[in-house]
Enzyme design. Structure first.
Site: not given
Ligand code: GLU
Length: 312
Positions: A72, A75, A197, A248, A266
């Protein structure tokens, strides 16, 4: 182990060494994410931390040169790339308020008509990647090229094993994408979007790479080559969203403990920005129940406590 790449200014190296020593003595490092099976095998005792100065100097401690799964954290970069292209119209398709829900939650989407709360929960990131895909025709490759340029590391790449593992276990992200498409908030075909993605999330990079790649946010929107990606105001906006939504549903606790814009993934990495001063990246794969690296948050907490550098 401490390794240095350049010697022009290593202001925070003694602080990093002290933090690594403290972390090394701390038991209880959380558990690696296992909902993406390829991430589950990581050793929770791994730890690395890097600081990048605005002149491109980077240094660190522990496994700061070890590539890990960025997840993430990416992002932040897709948001920057799309906001630079689209401007404020983007905010008609994704909000910028904390969600207070887990990153992969579906519940809010229905009563908010398919508009995700913010670009850092999965639904919001899917919208951003979808729009970047529409504009570029290759969202994940556009992101990879940007990360290579900003980190100065041409070897950065997708981790195909991680992407395949996530594709095989991506039902919840597929559900989010289909659900938002039913509201008209996804432009591309869902399989195309998920392909982009999952490749985006699979990019492997080290603390050094990510600290360097984040410096454009500490430089108020200016890239490593001196060109401007974001207006000063847009850079401020992204830093603000990182502070309020980047870790989060524990962003309040992260702001309380660390006091910097940050974004976790994550894979166990966290990037953080000291606007106008430097950037940080820390990695340790053991996560708490919210999905943030236990040792990573602790290390950033110690950094801002020991240096007094925070936005507050
Ligand atoms: N690729 C992970 C998902 O979409 C990213 C989640 C994350 O790092 O928060 O679940």
């Amino acid at each position: 182990m401490v390794i240095m790449t350049t010697t022009s200014s290593l202001t925070f190296l003694p602080v990093l060494e002290r933090i690594a020593e403290e972390i090394g003595r701390t038991p209880g490092r959380g558990r690696p994410a296992d909902y993406i099976p390829a991430l589950a095998a990581r050793d929770p005792r791994s730890f690395g931390m890097a600081v990048a100065e605005l002149d491109g100097t980077v240094y660190g401690v522990g496994e700061w040169r070890q590539p890990f799964s960025t997840q993430s954290i990416t992002k932040v970069f897709t948001l920057a790339l799309e906001l630079a292209r689209e401007g404020d119209e983007l905010w008609e398709h994704v909000g910028r308020e904390p969600s207070g829900n887990p990153f992969n939650s579906l519940v809010q989407l229905e009563y908010e008509n398919g508009i995700p709360r913010n670009p850092f929960i999965n639904a919001g990131a899917l919208v951003v990647t979808d729009r970047l895909q529409t504009r570029t025709g290759d969202a994940a490759d556009t992101l990879l090229a940007f990360l290579r340029a900003e980190s100065g590391n041409p070897d950065l790449d997708f981790d195909r094993q991680i992407a395949a593992s996530e594709t095989a276990h991506g039902d919840r992200n597929a559900a989010l994408a289909h659900f938002m498409k039913s509201y008209g908030n996804i432009e591309n075909a869902v399989p195309t979007l998920l392909f982009e993605y999952f490749r985006q999330c699979s990019i492997a990079a080290s603390c050094a790479d990510l600290a360097l790649a984040t410096t454009f946010l500490a430089r108020h929107g200016i890239c490593a080559d001196g060109t401007r990606l974001l207006t000063r105001s847009q850079a401020k906006q992204i830093n603000a969203i990182m502070l309020t939504c980047g870790t989060y549903d524990a962003a309040g606790d992260f702001a309380y403990r660390v006091g910097l814009p940050g974004k976790s993934g994550v894979g166990g990495g966290i990037i953080a920005v000291v606007p106008g001063r430097c950037t940080l990246c820390v990695w340790s794969p053991g996560l708490d129940e919210r999905g943030n690296s236990v040792a990573g948050v602790a290390a950033l907490d110690r950094f801002t406590t020991l240096t007094g550098l925070s936005v507050f």
